[in-house]
Design a protein around this motif. Sequence first.
Motif, PDB file in Angstrom:
ATOM      1  N   ASP A 145       0.818  -1.092  -0.007  1.00  0.00           N
ATOM      2  CA  ASP A 145      -0.197  -0.012   0.004  1.00  0.00           C
ATOM      3  C   ASP A 145       0.808   1.096   0.053  1.00  0.00           C
ATOM      4  O   ASP A 145       2.235   1.087   0.240  1.00  0.00           O
ATOM      5  CB  ASP A 145      -0.977   0.147   1.330  1.00  0.00           C
ATOM      6  CG  ASP A 145      -0.481  -0.067   2.499  1.00  0.00           C
ATOM      7  OD1 ASP A 145       1.065   0.096   2.496  1.00  0.00           O
ATOM      8  OD2 ASP A 145      -0.943  -0.221   3.768  1.00  0.00           O
ATOM      9  N   SER A 186      -7.233   3.426  -5.231  1.00  0.00           N
ATOM     10  CA  SER A 186      -7.651   2.002  -4.663  1.00  0.00           C
ATOM     11  C   SER A 186      -8.746   1.357  -4.842  1.00  0.00           C
ATOM     12  O   SER A 186      -8.917   0.219  -4.611  1.00  0.00           O
ATOM     13  CB  SER A 186      -7.592   2.147  -3.142  1.00  0.00           C
ATOM     14  OG  SER A 186      -8.547   3.262  -2.783  1.00  0.00           O
ATOM     15  N   GLU A 187      -9.680   1.787  -5.687  1.00  0.00           N
ATOM     16  CA  GLU A 187     -10.943   1.275  -5.905  1.00  0.00           C
ATOM     17  C   GLU A 187     -10.541  -0.064  -6.845  1.00  0.00           C
ATOM     18  O   GLU A 187     -10.087   0.069  -7.814  1.00  0.00           O
ATOM     19  CB  GLU A 187     -11.973   2.419  -6.681  1.00  0.00           C
ATOM     20  CG  GLU A 187     -13.424   1.701  -6.764  1.00  0.00           C
ATOM     21  CD  GLU A 187     -14.399   2.880  -7.217  1.00  0.00           C
ATOM     22  OE1 GLU A 187     -15.365   3.163  -6.567  1.00  0.00           O
ATOM     23  OE2 GLU A 187     -14.052   3.339  -8.366  1.00  0.00           O
ATOM     24  N   PHE A 193      -6.567  -2.701  -9.061  1.00  0.00           N
ATOM     25  CA  PHE A 193      -6.351  -1.484  -8.670  1.00  0.00           C
ATOM     26  C   PHE A 193      -4.947  -0.756  -8.914  1.00  0.00           C
ATOM     27  O   PHE A 193      -4.207  -1.655  -9.635  1.00  0.00           O
ATOM     28  CB  PHE A 193      -6.517  -1.512  -6.984  1.00  0.00           C
ATOM     29  CG  PHE A 193      -5.607  -2.464  -6.254  1.00  0.00           C
ATOM     30  CD1 PHE A 193      -4.461  -2.195  -5.956  1.00  0.00           C
ATOM     31  CD2 PHE A 193      -6.020  -3.904  -6.154  1.00  0.00           C
ATOM     32  CE1 PHE A 193      -3.548  -2.775  -5.078  1.00  0.00           C
ATOM     33  CE2 PHE A 193      -4.944  -4.759  -5.732  1.00  0.00           C
ATOM     34  CZ  PHE A 193      -3.986  -4.263  -5.205  1.00  0.00           C
ATOM     35  N   ARG A 196      -3.199   0.199  -2.950  1.00  0.00           N
ATOM     36  CA  ARG A 196      -4.070   0.610  -1.833  1.00  0.00           C
ATOM     37  C   ARG A 196      -3.493   1.616  -0.948  1.00  0.00           C
ATOM     38  O   ARG A 196      -2.326   1.882  -1.053  1.00  0.00           O
ATOM     39  CB  ARG A 196      -3.938  -0.829  -0.813  1.00  0.00           C
ATOM     40  CG  ARG A 196      -4.032  -2.253  -1.520  1.00  0.00           C
ATOM     41  CD  ARG A 196      -3.889  -3.297  -0.585  1.00  0.00           C
ATOM     42  NE  ARG A 196      -3.943  -4.572  -1.121  1.00  0.00           N
ATOM     43  CZ  ARG A 196      -2.882  -5.084  -1.850  1.00  0.00           C
ATOM     44  NH1 ARG A 196      -1.757  -4.506  -1.907  1.00  0.00           N
ATOM     45  NH2 ARG A 196      -2.977  -6.463  -2.580  1.00  0.00           N
ATOM     46  N   VAL A 197      -4.290   2.573  -0.432  1.00  0.00           N
ATOM     47  CA  VAL A 197      -4.057   3.796   0.322  1.00  0.00           C
ATOM     48  C   VAL A 197      -4.271   3.662   1.558  1.00  0.00           C
ATOM     49  O   VAL A 197      -5.244   3.214   2.236  1.00  0.00           O
ATOM     50  CB  VAL A 197      -4.712   4.943  -0.435  1.00  0.00           C
ATOM     51  CG1 VAL A 197      -4.185   6.134   0.346  1.00  0.00           C
ATOM     52  CG2 VAL A 197      -4.485   5.125  -1.985  1.00  0.00           C
ATOM     53  N   ASP A 198      -3.268   3.974   2.571  1.00  0.00           N
ATOM     54  CA  ASP A 198      -3.174   4.062   3.758  1.00  0.00           C
ATOM     55  C   ASP A 198      -2.908   5.278   4.400  1.00  0.00           C
ATOM     56  O   ASP A 198      -2.153   6.009   4.255  1.00  0.00           O
ATOM     57  CB  ASP A 198      -2.296   3.273   4.481  1.00  0.00           C
ATOM     58  CG  ASP A 198      -2.419   2.937   6.185  1.00  0.00           C
ATOM     59  OD1 ASP A 198      -3.188   3.798   6.735  1.00  0.00           O
ATOM     60  OD2 ASP A 198      -2.027   1.977   6.616  1.00  0.00           O
TER      61      ASP A 198
END
Length: 912
Positions: A145, A186-187, A193, A196-198
């Motif tokens: 991510d 991230s969708e 995708f 992923r984003v945190d």
Amino acid sequence: MIPSLLPAEAASRFYMHWVNADQPVRQKQVELLSQHNLSTLDFTALLQNETSSGFTLARAMRRLRNLVIASLIYRDLGGKADLDEVVSTMTAFAEFAIRTQTRALTEEMIAAHGTPMSATSDEEQELIVLGMGKLGGGELNVSSDVDLIFVYPENGDTHPSEPGQRPLSNQEFFTRLGKRLINALSEISEDGFVFRVDMALRPNGTSGPLVSSINAVEQYLIVQGREWERYAWIKARPLTGRKKDIAALESIVLPFVYRRYLDYGVIDAIRTMHHQIRAEVLRQEKMHPERNNNVKLGRGGIREIEFLTQMFQLIRGGRDVSLRNRSTREILHILVGKRQIGQDISDQLLDSYTFLRNLEHRLQYLDDAQTHVLPANLDDKTLVANMMGYTRSENLLQELQKHRAFVAAQFDEIFSDKSAVAPEASQTVLYQPILINQEENEQLAAIEAKLGPLGFTETRPAAQRILALWKANRIQSLSDNSRNRLMSLINLVLPQIANTCANPLLSLSRLLDFFESIARRSAYLSLLTEYPATLGRLIRMMDASDWAAQYLTRHPILLDELLDVRTLLAPPDWPGFTAELDNQLAIERGDTERQMDFLRDMHHAQLFRLLAQDLEGVLTVEHLADHLSKLADIIIEATIREAWLAMPNRHTDTPRFAVIAYGKLGGKELGYASDLDLIFLYEDDHVDAPMLYARLAQRFITWMTSPTSAGRLFDVDIALRPDGASGLMVSSLASFEKYQKASAWTWEHQALTRARFCAGDESIGERFEAIRNDILRQPRDAASVQHDVFSIRQKMHDAHPNRSALFDLKHDTGGMIDIEFAVQYLVLMHAKTCPELTGNIGNIALLVLCEKIGLIPAGLGQAVADIYRNFRRRQHQIRMQGAEFSRVAPEMVEEEIAKVRELWDTVFSVKR
């Protein structure tokens, strides 16, 4: 790295499914891209290929991401890519994706709501996206991510430029933009995708606003910022935003992350954070025993290597800009150059880091999953082993255990709780006797009762000194934690002082003075707690020298130098010292205060190393003086350069200016606390040269003498310039030569015998040396010179009266000044016929030379040279104990005094 035993299509289910979905087109794409290092890919062109095929930006970015991942798997498992290529490619693609999507989404938002503007100016606002973690460090995983933080410059509102645009506050504008960016990345769609984003690292974590203004970030870090956030913000790297806004944000973040002092308190904070992570990992392993091989968070894993490097960064990065590098691998190399870790340890840590990161990637190659745990399934475990080059999973596990054991051992060496090393320090030997509610005499008696068994003989004065420290206002105002830590340190050192020091009471007093001076600086208490061996070196230094004790008390930051005895006692590396000094000063240009502090820090640290070597008996007085003089030369050279570059309206980048050293520095006989006798010369026809160089000289003196938070460098005396106090601060080379030939007094020519070029323009230095030689080799009238020398000597004698019964090694008749005057007279009178006497070789060598060429009777020159060396050694030893005057009992040096008088009588043909 052992090559993979399997190709991509046999090892990675992700690769196989992705390629099979569109064979042979995708296979051909991968093979074509994989002919070159992927970190150099033109992502813009590749994205255009996708969008030109009719795909939207969102879908095109996902398709490109899959192609990049597949190509990396293909090259990596095919033995064509190393770890650097993998992480550099992933980092570059993440930056490209974030910037591209941010730019496109910002345009859409502006079209709908207008341009966000500052409330206090007409400046447009742009979103600053900060890459954190491995993205910030340029070492992103293949299936990681991305940790992001969103910041905008200032509050305000959008300014619509078209009908129908609905204005928003900047906060709302950038919040919506941030949400849309997260979704764009991230969708999950039919093509997967992008990343992923945190966002958990933002101020106040998941409970805080998605975006914050720069002012809000500043308020948060000042008021609420926690230790673990300092660790996280080390990696913060702006990926978007205007340079001006990024600079404003960094000016806030840097002081939060990096303290201006050596911050050893961070060790305990990282230890606590590590314990929390380990506790969570262990909890997960108990719930899921199959997850007991976490290569990232497990014992001896990737995170422990990151903690090791970032510990050094947090401790020292405030004072050393080069340690602010965001890459774990780069920091390991830098730490070797900074002599913080050995080359062998660095190499092994890099080897382990590379192994663990490669293994981490292969775990993720299986299914493009964000995992760090070896699979429980035997078939998958064997697949991973094959990708790592092992035929059996057991072989992989053995190699993994070897690396984890090494990393864990290195981690424990630094982060283990040092209080367990000295349990007697936690038994509060003295704490209760001091705290008991009794009269002072009863408290003293209770403390004495503890000191006697430890080996102290003068228990009452020692107890009085300890109790006085404890009752001092500075100590009473400390927190309970700091007082407990201080008392633990005192308990720890008492047995060492009693059993190892020549004068335990005196050493205890010096050490307690030092403790009192640092008591409010928890970082220093942490250092001594974390590194108990440093206490032993500290005690030996306090016992050996009062001057050293006072110097360390004035500059407690030098405790850091005691950590590694190898560095402390290593011979000076002057080229390396100079290179580091010049590099750091160049980095800090524009901030004069920081440059001045750094000059002092570097000077104090190197002087302290020489002091330690001196106390250990490694250096003779002559070698020590040579090193101190060399150190001063380097500092002067750097100061002249930086002071000149900081001057406005200078007409050249390199000044035609030179510094000439007289006295102790000129003779390379500098001591620890010697001032600098200097004059300044220039040779420059520019119309503003006299004014500019006078201003440079004044700035130089200010840089050298002004006290700053880091102390001071040197006192500078310029009284030896032409015409003394009434003369110009700087002289042209021509006027200096004219003055020396036509107007100078004999004492000025005496001073010239111990003068040399020490810094600045070398061509001027060469001209000065030629002038000096010419002046010293002039014919002179013996009676006139002798009269002047005697007159000057008498004035010096009268200025330093000795009313004690002791012999002053320097000023009394038969002492060091008599030797120096005799040598100077010989140079002035005989350099015409013996030009080798003008060599700047020091008094000892000149005495031997004068004997060799027959100016002094055989044996006398060598004898007085030995006496001069002995007098200097005694003077040095006395001053190291803090005495104001260098005086001894006359009977101790009776023969030496007689021999010096014999030299005087011989040289001047008179009796004294």
